[in-house]
Design an enzyme around this catalytic site. Structure first.
Site, short mmCIF file in Angstrom:
data_model
loop_
_atom_site.label_atom_id
_atom_site.label_comp_id
_atom_site.label_asym_id
_atom_site.label_seq_id
_atom_site.Cartn_x
_atom_site.Cartn_y
_atom_site.Cartn_z
N GLU A 107 0.55 -1.38 0.07
CA GLU A 107 -0.53 -0.24 0.21
C GLU A 107 0.63 1.43 0.66
O GLU A 107 0.62 1.79 1.30
CB GLU A 107 -0.89 -0.02 0.93
CG GLU A 107 -2.24 -1.31 1.29
CD GLU A 107 -2.96 -1.37 2.51
OE1 GLU A 107 -2.47 -0.22 2.95
OE2 GLU A 107 -4.35 -1.79 2.34
N GLU A 141 -5.29 -8.03 0.65
CA GLU A 141 -5.89 -7.75 1.43
C GLU A 141 -7.25 -8.33 2.01
O GLU A 141 -7.68 -7.12 0.84
CB GLU A 141 -5.38 -6.52 2.64
CG GLU A 141 -3.93 -6.96 2.90
CD GLU A 141 -3.46 -5.71 4.08
OE1 GLU A 141 -4.10 -5.14 4.20
OE2 GLU A 141 -2.14 -5.41 4.10
#
Ligand code: PNW
Length: 456
Positions: free
Chosen positions: A169, A364
């Protein structure tokens, strides 16, 4: 939750769980590990909601064997975890500490003994503090240092790791860590944020090359995606107007394209100078975008929620305002539960990037609720089961629409240290008592185990 039986998935679909080093390992000063920006940040007053630090967390560094056994009983094929850069190079450069490498060596072997594929994230936000002292990701040298670190880990584990994720991320690390100051390193670089974008991407490219040279597994990156939903004054799309929709287009470029267009198209999205507020030519040197856009084997998709976007208020220098979506149930984080947003994300990526898009994995997806063991030690987290059930159906819907998704990893195996929220947000399939380190599989663990067993 629907009573419909869960749909089938391809027999070789990767079911997995994800974690990150700083959130679970503890042992912060052990075996030569150097300080990271998260050690520094969590030890400053008023940064973390409950005043906690990552010094101990789940003590996974000492308890990894039991945690691997929990995964083996769960039946996952894949375990996504991160390597702590400060265990490998305490100063962020130079010769590796063999004790740090030895830990991941033991972990990888323990996984393989249980038939679980290791999927390694090289950078899940725990930058060595000495590199931050030299400017961190604002400094182009950090990208080169990351390439060297990647080479060390690829050489050490390259014969046994199935999938390598360079960065976790980078958008969230940029936005929360370098714009809003809510995550480490706690900066608000509002005048000149773009180098943090570009140097992370350059680091990804240099790490990709190192992995290709020294390891056999695939190369990926784990990006956070969030569909930008134009909403009006009542927080629903029904009342959005043209200005709200224009703001949503701008936010989509910022959140969903800033780190993906360079990877898959070799260029930054149009309007980057407005988004990043600088002249990119000062930062982007000749050849960088070729390094950044090297072939990927997998695009990792981290999905939690869509973002509500409105036209900016007159005093807002940005081209959007963010606002809560109304009309959805929320998790303990206040995040709306919108499974259709996951299908939308996957279809959006397939439409946008076409043939340039590699197979995707959900690297995720998960939720936090206020889980507590009952009197019989059972953690009846039916909200989490409903969340996972609905989101897994949303992945199936994307497959039905012709999108290729090869894996799905739940965030997270264990309740852990949730960054600025400390221990107050529990995302695990397994409950952790942070006083005793006792692990208690929740109802969702048994549910996920059954799901995996049915698709095998
Ligand atoms: C991700 N947001 O972080 C991280 O990869 C995990 O380490 C983390 O525990 C998990 O999601 C749950 O938060 C995010 O503000 C942090 O939208 C913040 C956001 C999204 C993801």
């Amino acid at each position: 939750m629907t009573d419909e039986p869960l749909p089938d998935f391809p027999p070789d679909f990767r079911w997995g769980v994800s974690t990150a080093a700083y959130q679970i390992e503890g042992a912060a000063g052990e075996d030569g590990r150097g300080p990271s920006i998260w050690d520094t940040f969590s030890h400053q007053p008023d940064r973390i909601g409950d005043g906690s630090t990552g010094d101990v967390t789940c003590d996974h560094y000492h308890r990894y064997a039991g945690d691997v056994a929990l995964m083996a009983d769960l039946g996952v094929r894949t375990y996504r975890f991160s390597v702590a850069w400060p265990r490998i190079q305490p100063a962020g450069q130079g010769a590796p500490d063999p004790r740090g490498l030895a830990f991941y060596d033991r972990l990888v072997d323990a996984l393989l003994e249980r038939g679980i594929e290791p999927a390694v994230t090289l950078f899940h936000w725990d930058l060595p503090q000495p590199l931050q002292d030299a400017g961190g990701w604002t400094n182009r040298d950090t990208a080169a240092r990351f390439g060297e670190y990647a080479e060390i880990v690829a050489r050490a584990l390259g014969d046994r790791v199935a999938l390598w994720m360079t960065l976790n991320e980078p958008f969230i690390h940029f936005a929360l860590g370098h714009l809003l100051g809510l995550h480490a390193p706690g900066r608000q670089l509002l005048d000149d944020p773009f180098p943090v974008v570009h140097h992370q991407l350059l680091g990804h490219g240099l790490a990709t090359a190192a992995i290709r040279r020294h390891a056999s597994g695939g190369v990926a990156i784990a990006n956070n995606y969030s569909p930008a939903w134009a909403v009006g004054p009542d927080g629903t799309p029904d009342t959005a107007d043209g200005a709200d929709r224009a703001a949503a287009v701008a936010y989509d470029a910022f959140h969903n394209r800033l780190f993906t267009d360079p990877l898959l198209r070799g260029r930054y999205p149009d309007g980057i100078d407005q988004l990043a507020g600088v002249d990119p030519d000062r930062v982007v040197l000749d050849g960088d975008l070729d390094i950044i856009s090297a072939r990927l084997d997998v695009l990792g998709v981290n999905y939690y929620q869509p973002t509500g976007v409105r036209a900016p208020a007159p005093d807002n220098p940005l081209p959007f305002d963010l606002t809560a979506l109304s009309g959805y149930p929320t998790t303990a984080f206040g995040w709306p539960v919108v499974p259709a947003g996951l299908t939308q994300t996957l279809v959006m990526l397939a439409d946008r990037y076409g043939d340039a898009l590699p197979p995707m994995w959900i690297t995720e997806n998960g939720c936090c609720y206020d889980d507590k063991p009952g009197p019989d030690a059972v953690v009846a987290d039916h909200d989490r089961i409903a969340y996972l059930d609905a989101h897994i159906r949303a992945v199936r819907a994307a497959l039905d629409a012709g999108v290729r998704v090869d894996g799905y990893c739940v965030w997270s195996l264990l309740d852990n240290w949730e960054w600025a929220e400390g221990f107050t947000k529990r995302f695990g399939l397994v409950h952790v008592d942070f006083d005793t380190q006792r692990r208690t599989p929740k109802a969702s663990y048994a549910w996920y185990r059954d799901l995996i067993a049915r698709t095998r």
